[in-house]
Design a protein around this motif. Structure first.
Motif, PDB file in Angstrom:
ATOM      1  N   PRO A  58     -13.428 -28.573  -6.902  1.00  0.00           N
ATOM      2  CA  PRO A  58     -12.214 -27.935  -7.431  1.00  0.00           C
ATOM      3  C   PRO A  58     -11.531 -28.812  -8.489  1.00  0.00           C
ATOM      4  N   ASN A  59     -11.039 -28.158  -9.522  1.00  0.00           N
ATOM      5  CA  ASN A  59     -10.310 -28.812 -10.608  1.00  0.00           C
ATOM      6  C   ASN A  59     -11.149 -29.797 -11.432  1.00  0.00           C
ATOM      7  N   LYS A  60     -12.462 -29.672 -11.326  1.00  0.00           N
ATOM      8  CA  LYS A  60     -13.368 -30.458 -12.184  1.00  0.00           C
ATOM      9  C   LYS A  60     -14.290 -29.443 -12.866  1.00  0.00           C
ATOM     10  N   PRO A  61     -14.775 -29.736 -14.074  1.00  0.00           N
ATOM     11  CA  PRO A  61     -15.700 -28.799 -14.724  1.00  0.00           C
ATOM     12  C   PRO A  61     -16.996 -28.644 -13.913  1.00  0.00           C
ATOM     13  N   TRP A  62     -17.509 -27.401 -13.842  1.00  0.00           N
ATOM     14  CA  TRP A  62     -18.773 -27.158 -13.144  1.00  0.00           C
ATOM     15  C   TRP A  62     -19.905 -27.332 -14.146  1.00  0.00           C
ATOM     16  N   GLN A  63     -20.489 -28.518 -14.151  1.00  0.00           N
ATOM     17  CA  GLN A  63     -21.581 -28.819 -15.083  1.00  0.00           C
ATOM     18  C   GLN A  63     -22.750 -29.377 -14.304  1.00  0.00           C
ATOM     19  N   VAL A  64     -23.946 -29.086 -14.796  1.00  0.00           N
ATOM     20  CA  VAL A  64     -25.155 -29.489 -14.068  1.00  0.00           C
ATOM     21  C   VAL A  64     -25.241 -31.005 -13.902  1.00  0.00           C
ATOM     22  N   THR A  65     -24.652 -31.740 -14.844  1.00  0.00           N
ATOM     23  CA  THR A  65     -24.730 -33.204 -14.799  1.00  0.00           C
ATOM     24  C   THR A  65     -23.624 -33.825 -13.951  1.00  0.00           C
ATOM     25  N   ARG A  66     -22.839 -32.973 -13.281  1.00  0.00           N
ATOM     26  CA  ARG A  66     -21.707 -33.492 -12.510  1.00  0.00           C
ATOM     27  C   ARG A  66     -21.957 -33.284 -11.015  1.00  0.00           C
ATOM     28  N   PHE A  67     -21.734 -34.328 -10.249  1.00  0.00           N
ATOM     29  CA  PHE A  67     -21.920 -34.276  -8.796  1.00  0.00           C
ATOM     30  C   PHE A  67     -21.190 -33.069  -8.192  1.00  0.00           C
ATOM     31  N   GLY A  68     -21.875 -32.354  -7.305  1.00  0.00           N
ATOM     32  CA  GLY A  68     -21.246 -31.270  -6.557  1.00  0.00           C
ATOM     33  C   GLY A  68     -21.419 -29.896  -7.174  1.00  0.00           C
ATOM     34  N   THR A  69     -21.905 -29.828  -8.423  1.00  0.00           N
ATOM     35  CA  THR A  69     -22.078 -28.512  -9.052  1.00  0.00           C
ATOM     36  C   THR A  69     -23.332 -27.826  -8.512  1.00  0.00           C
ATOM     37  N   VAL A  70     -23.166 -26.542  -8.158  1.00  0.00           N
ATOM     38  CA  VAL A  70     -24.276 -25.736  -7.634  1.00  0.00           C
ATOM     39  C   VAL A  70     -24.630 -24.693  -8.679  1.00  0.00           C
ATOM     40  N   VAL A  96     -28.339 -28.208  -6.533  1.00  0.00           N
ATOM     41  CA  VAL A  96     -27.035 -28.848  -6.508  1.00  0.00           C
ATOM     42  C   VAL A  96     -27.177 -30.270  -7.020  1.00  0.00           C
ATOM     43  N   ASN A  97     -26.250 -30.671  -7.880  1.00  0.00           N
ATOM     44  CA  ASN A  97     -26.237 -32.061  -8.298  1.00  0.00           C
ATOM     45  C   ASN A  97     -25.790 -32.885  -7.099  1.00  0.00           C
ATOM     46  N   SER A  98     -26.709 -33.722  -6.601  1.00  0.00           N
ATOM     47  CA  SER A  98     -26.493 -34.378  -5.316  1.00  0.00           C
ATOM     48  C   SER A  98     -26.370 -35.895  -5.427  1.00  0.00           C
ATOM     49  N   ALA A  99     -26.113 -36.399  -6.627  1.00  0.00           N
ATOM     50  CA  ALA A  99     -25.918 -37.841  -6.795  1.00  0.00           C
ATOM     51  C   ALA A  99     -24.512 -38.092  -7.326  1.00  0.00           C
ATOM     52  N   LEU A 100     -23.803 -39.021  -6.725  1.00  0.00           N
ATOM     53  CA  LEU A 100     -22.428 -39.319  -7.146  1.00  0.00           C
ATOM     54  C   LEU A 100     -22.367 -39.672  -8.632  1.00  0.00           C
ATOM     55  N   ASP A 101     -23.423 -40.350  -9.142  1.00  0.00           N
ATOM     56  CA  ASP A 101     -23.432 -40.689 -10.568  1.00  0.00           C
ATOM     57  C   ASP A 101     -24.041 -39.571 -11.425  1.00  0.00           C
ATOM     58  N   GLY A 102     -24.355 -38.430 -10.787  1.00  0.00           N
ATOM     59  CA  GLY A 102     -24.796 -37.256 -11.535  1.00  0.00           C
ATOM     60  C   GLY A 102     -26.260 -37.232 -11.916  1.00  0.00           C
ATOM     61  N   THR A 103     -27.072 -38.190 -11.459  1.00  0.00           N
ATOM     62  CA  THR A 103     -28.434 -38.343 -11.988  1.00  0.00           C
ATOM     63  C   THR A 103     -29.517 -37.622 -11.187  1.00  0.00           C
ATOM     64  N   ASP A 104     -29.152 -36.877 -10.150  1.00  0.00           N
ATOM     65  CA  ASP A 104     -30.177 -36.296  -9.276  1.00  0.00           C
ATOM     66  C   ASP A 104     -29.773 -34.891  -8.847  1.00  0.00           C
TER      67      ASP A 104
END
Ligand code: NAG
Ligand code: NAG
Length: 144
Positions: A58-70, A96-104
């Motif tokens: 919530p309140n963050k952009p939903w982007q594939v490179t961002r943790f938590g985006t499905v 789902v982007n499943s890495a805190l740093d966005g890399t996985d």
């Protein structure tokens, strides 16, 4: 007492025999290797986009490179890289982007065949996709 011990060890021998017979049944079966090459027509923008973010933090952009985006995906699968080449299936999945740093990404993929030969058969693919790497390996976990 002694008889009991003897019969117990006999049972153990029998069990071992049974186990080794079971193992040897498969010993001479050769594994079959199958190579499949296919192309996913994956479009993130445009009128015919096939990939959409469906959830995120919530309140963050939903982007594939961002943790938590499905993301939800329904790509045409073709025999060659050209967009108009023959279709053999669809790649229907979520990841789902499943890495805190966005890399996985964690992938949950169904490759659903639509060509005549394998119409309706599926391959299920699941696992880590470290998408900054040029080559990745993801498990084929089942199929139908
Ligand atoms: C795909 O499109 C290209 C260029 O528009 C064309 O040359 C080619 O013949 C087409 N291939 C098929 C299989 O329709
Ligand atoms: C695949 O199966 C579907 C559903 O039974 C059918 O509508 C379709 O025509 C089949 N496609 C081919 C290429 O056989």
């Amino acid at each position: 007492m002694e008889a009991k011990i003897v019969s117990l060890s006999l049972m153990l021998v029998l069990l071992t025999l049974a186990t080794s017979t079971e193992a040897s049944k498969y010993q001479f079966l050769k594994l079959k290797e199958t190579n499949i090459r296919f192309y996913m027509q994956d479009w993130e923008t445009g009128l015919k986009a096939t990939v959409f973010p469906i959830a995120g933090i919530p309140n963050k952009p939903w982007q594939v490179t961002r943790f938590g985006t499905v993301m939800a995906i329904d790509d045409k699968v073709t025999v060659a890289i050209e967009r108009n080449s023959s279709q053999v299936g669809r790649l229907q999945d979520i990841y789902v982007n499943s890495a805190l740093d966005g890399t996985d990404l964690h992938l949950l993929v169904s490759l659903v065949f639509t060509n005549k030969e394998y119409n309706g058969s599926t391959l299920e693919i699941q696992g880590a996709d470290m998408f900054y790497q040029k080559y990745r390996e993801v498990s084929v976990i089942s199929g139908s």
